[in-house]
Design an enzyme around this catalytic site. Structure first.
Site, PDB file in Angstrom:
ATOM      1  CG  ASP A 103      -1.961   0.999   1.285  1.00 22.40           C
ATOM      2  OD1 ASP A 103      -2.810   0.970   0.388  1.00 22.40           O
ATOM      3  OD2 ASP A 103      -1.965   1.836   2.214  1.00 22.40           O
TER       4      ASP A 103
ATOM      5  CD  GLU B 155      -2.093   2.398  -3.561  1.00 20.19           C
ATOM      6  OE1 GLU B 155      -3.154   2.962  -3.833  1.00 20.19           O
ATOM      7  OE2 GLU B 155      -1.565   2.498  -2.435  1.00 20.19           O
TER       8      GLU B 155
END
Ligand code: NOJ
Length: 528
Positions: A202, A267
């Site tokens: 993330d 990401e």
């Protein structure tokens, strides 16, 4: 390495399971690991290779699990470590790999580290986070803004501000502090030892911050009540993301992952492919990173061509191509909704699925569904709730429509998020499964055909064949992939013997074909 000699993830199709909306098994209305285990056969039969499971750690849910209170445990609403062990064993038995979601940029404010850091300024955990005194004239230490609205700094009763690039409940970790790096080495090893096949990382581009915490240059003035995304984009993020040294973290993790043959896919939310590529191209950083421009395009040949050509040129065969995600609308909706949107979404999936190195679907993409309709009163996404705007991400996160029983077969209890007032029987797995020409069956066929094309699974170069116009086409080895983005028939640059056509109609294309129907893609052989 896989048996073919290429890395196992090279050429893989991934499937994002938004865990809390996939399948509930205990009637509490929240999807869980037991439910996912029940649906593994479905995923294996669909033909995906890799399942990405969104965060399953204990969380107070300020941002639906992206606020982690303990990295080494499972939230009891989702299951426990035994459920993880069973999940992995069963998935591996079916030939599926499973990656989890690692959230290293920030923790929950309820994490024991932050609690200790806030309780005592001399705590060894204080430097796990980014604390600063007020600016000389008072107020936040710099002009950074949170992705979710407002300043990126919150005053803490311990007498300093702390940094949070997302919610105040998501304090940023201080990656300049070596013990934080050590903690994450342990966390990676813990899950790899359990058999997890890798991580989606993330906010992978933001872990390192400017050591001097300098102001970001402002690009333009925006209205005080503008949407958080608009405010965020009104700054040049020179100092709070993509800082020197961030790839070194992944170099270190790569060493750990390699020992387990595990995958790291980031990401990396950078829209310039040249910047993105620095995370993957050194070969010793991340294995892969999502190419976000590819999921932000409309149904427009020039936009899509630009995203894919620039991405493949820069991405050195390492990018992951997302069709949709839990942060964005489903592709069918983005491309206009209804039957047309679904047809375009399938054509786009066909186009993406031939590119190196991975393609990702988000749950529901295989059904060609739009986002579920969620009324403002039912909104749960902090972007919607806290800004008072109904522009949040709830719609892409509504529960999977499995069948037409109560709550769509998702749960026997009350679903945590509405199923979507716009769902119909035709949206369900039960209606589409086994039905010739349904979206689900077309996706299954696409994935089967793709698996028989070694050109598309390895590292063969992408040679772009088109030069403008409504058709985008490329060749890899002897395989050609082409997509007509206009609503009318259009010529393709080479004659193609089609192996897969993204149309429900049984009528085959002429053999070979030089023309594609509107909103249609093909995979096939170059026919001279
Ligand atoms: C990206 C995740 O996909 C999103 O859902 C989350 O809100 C932010 N990162 C913050 O962790």
């Amino acid at each position: 390495m896989g048996v073919t000699g290429r890395p196992w993830w090279q050429g893989a199709v991934g499937y994002e399971v938004y865990l809390r909306s996939f399948q509930d098994s205990d009637g509490d209305g929240i999807g869980d690991l037991g439910g996912l285990r029940r649906r593994l056969d479905y995923l294996a039969n669909l033909g995906v290779d890799l399942v990405w499971v969104t965060p399953l750690y204990p969380t107070p849910d300020a941002d639906h699990g992206y606020d982690v209170a303990d990295y080494l445990a499972v939230d009891e609403r989702f299951g426990d470590l035994d459920a993880v062990r069973h999940l992995l064993a069963e998935a591996h038995g079916l030939g599926l790999r499973v990656i989890f979601d690692l959230v290293p940029n920030h923790t929950s404010d309820r994490h024991a580290w932050f609690q200790a850091a806030g309780a005592d300024r001399n705590s060894p955990y204080r430097d796990y986070y980014v604390w600063r005194d007020p600016a000389p004239g008072g107020g936040p230490p710099n002009n950074w803004v949170s992705n979710f609205g407002g300043p990126a700094w919150t005053w803490h009763p311990s007498g300093q501000y702390y940094l949070h690039l997302f919610l105040p409940e998501q304090p940023d970790l201080n990656w300049a502090h070596p013990p934080v790096r050590d903690e994450f080495d342990q966390i990676l090893g813990f899950w790899f030892d359990l058999g997890v096949d890798g991580f989606r990382i993330d906010v992978a581009h933001s872990l390192v911050k400017d050591p001097e915490l300098r102001d970001n240059p402002r690009l333009r003035e925006v209205a005080a009540d503008a949407h958080p995304r608009v405010v965020h984009r009104s700054f040049n993020h020179l100092h709070d993301l993509d800082q020197p040294g961030v790839v070194d973290i992944y170099r270190r993790w790569r060493g750990i992952a390699t020992a387990y043959d595990a995958l790291l896919v980031g990401e990396v939310y950078l829209l310039d492919p040249q910047r993105l590529t620095r995370y993957v191209a050194p070969q010793d950083g991340l294995h892969s990173a999502f190419c976000f421009p590819a999921l932000q395009t409309g149904w427009d040949a020039d936009e899509i061509r630009d995203a894919l050509v620039r991405g493949t040129a820069a991405g050195a065969g390492h990018l992951a191509w997302p069709l949709s995600s839990h942060d964005d609308p489903h592709a069918a909706m983005r491309f206009g909704g209804g039957a047309t949107g679904a047809r375009r979404a399938l054509a786009y999936l066909t186009l993406l699925s031939g590119l190196p190195a991975m393609t990702f679907l988000h749950q529901g993409d295989e059904l060609g569904i739009e986002d579920g309709e969620v009324s403002p009163a039912d909104a749960t996404d902090p972007i919607a709730v806290r800004t008072g705007r109904h522009l949040g991400r709830d719609g892409s996160r509504t529960p999977m429509p499995w069948d037409t029983t109560e709550h769509a077969g998702f749960t026997t209890g009350a679903p945590w998020l509405p199923l979507g007032a716009n769902r119909s029987e035709r949206d369900t797995v039960a209606w589409q499964e086994g039905r010739s020409g349904s979206h689900l069956e077309q996706v299954r066929t696409l994935l089967q055909v793709r698996r028989t094309r070694p050109d598309l699974l390895g590292d063969a170069d992408v040679v772009w064949l088109d030069h403008g116009g409504p058709v985008i086409a490329y060749q890899r080895g002897a395989t050609v992939v082409a997509c007509n983005l206009s609503g009318e028939p259009a010529d393709v640059p080479v004659a193609i013997r089609a192996q897969f056509v993204s149309r429900p109609d049984p009528a085959p294309l002429p053999e070979p074909t030089r023309t594609l129907p509107g909103d249609t893609a093909v995979i096939g052989d170059v026919a001279g």
